[in-house]
Design an enzyme around this catalytic site. Structure first.
Site, PDB file in Angstrom:
ATOM      1  N   CYS A   1      58.004   1.802 -14.700  1.00  0.00           N
ATOM      2  CA  CYS A   1      57.271   0.861 -14.267  1.00  0.00           C
ATOM      3  C   CYS A   1      56.442   0.505 -15.277  1.00  0.00           C
ATOM      4  CB  CYS A   1      56.821   1.217 -12.860  1.00  0.00           C
ATOM      5  SG  CYS A   1      55.400   2.610 -12.679  1.00  0.00           S
TER       6      CYS A   1
HETATM    7  C1  RB5 Z   1      53.376  -3.805 -11.502  1.00  0.00           C
HETATM    8  O1  RB5 Z   1      52.416  -4.499 -11.721  1.00  0.00           O
HETATM    9  C2  RB5 Z   1      52.698  -2.284 -11.492  1.00  0.00           C
HETATM   10  O2  RB5 Z   1      51.835  -1.871 -10.604  1.00  0.00           O
HETATM   11  C3  RB5 Z   1      53.591  -1.186 -11.665  1.00  0.00           C
HETATM   12  O3  RB5 Z   1      54.730  -1.385 -12.811  1.00  0.00           O
HETATM   13  C4  RB5 Z   1      53.277   0.364 -11.928  1.00  0.00           C
HETATM   14  O4  RB5 Z   1      52.541   0.276 -13.135  1.00  0.00           O
HETATM   15  C5  RB5 Z   1      52.737   1.133 -10.770  1.00  0.00           C
HETATM   16  O5  RB5 Z   1      52.279   2.201 -10.907  1.00  0.00           O
END
Ligand code: RB5
Length: 151
Positions: free
Chosen positions: A65
């Site tokens: 993420c």
């Molecule tokens: C998405 O914007 C972001 O919140 C996600 O990719 C991650 O970093 C969450 O922990």
């Protein structure tokens, strides 16, 4: 070894580089998305990846993420999944050798693609040591899961 890979939109820019690295390391890959930078919710991808591991469609997984944090938190809610956020090579091999991690989490907005690929390489080739003290500790993690499991 079959490796599942999944990401949210924040992780998507890193996924292609890691797929290339998995192919270079001769890993079979199960790509569970997402496939663009259109916003999605990382728990959905953590769940899909965890399910793939638990039902045997993959032996381990890579989850990306933006920061790596949300993906790690979500994946670790799944009993049997041990996800480690590793932005250095020491954590990558120790998380496998000592903690028997089955999911590598990465933050695409935190580290560059070449460091991420090196971490993935190290993680892929590391194996659980099986030492008694590490087995005992992993067993205690499993006991915590059982203690709080409703079903
Ligand atoms: C998405 O914007 C972001 O919140 C996600 O990719 C991650 O970093 C969450 O922990």
């Amino acid at each position: 070894m079959k490796i599942a890979i999944a990401c949210d939109h924040g992780g998507f820019p890193l996924k292609a580089r890691l797929m290339t690295e998995l192919a270079a390391q001769r890993a079979e890959v199960l790509d569970l998305g997402t496939d663009s930078e259109a916003p999605v919710d990382y728990p959905d991808y953590a769940l899909a990846l965890g399910q793939a591991i638990l039902d045997g469609r993959a032996q381990a997984g890579v989850l990306i993420c933006g920061s790596g944090v949300g993906a790690t938190v979500a994946a670790n809610k799944i009993p049997g999944i041990r996800a480690g956020l590793c932005h250095d090579t020491f954590s990558a091999h120790q998380g496998r050798e000592d903690d028997d991690c089955n999911v590598l989490c990465l933050g695409a907005r935190v580290i560059g693609p070449e460091l991420a690929a090196e971490i993935l390489r190290v993680w892929l080739h590391a194996r659980f040591s099986g030492l008694e003290r590490h087995r005992r500790r992993v067993e205690k993690i499993l006991a915590i899961e059982r203690q709080f499991s409703r079903s």
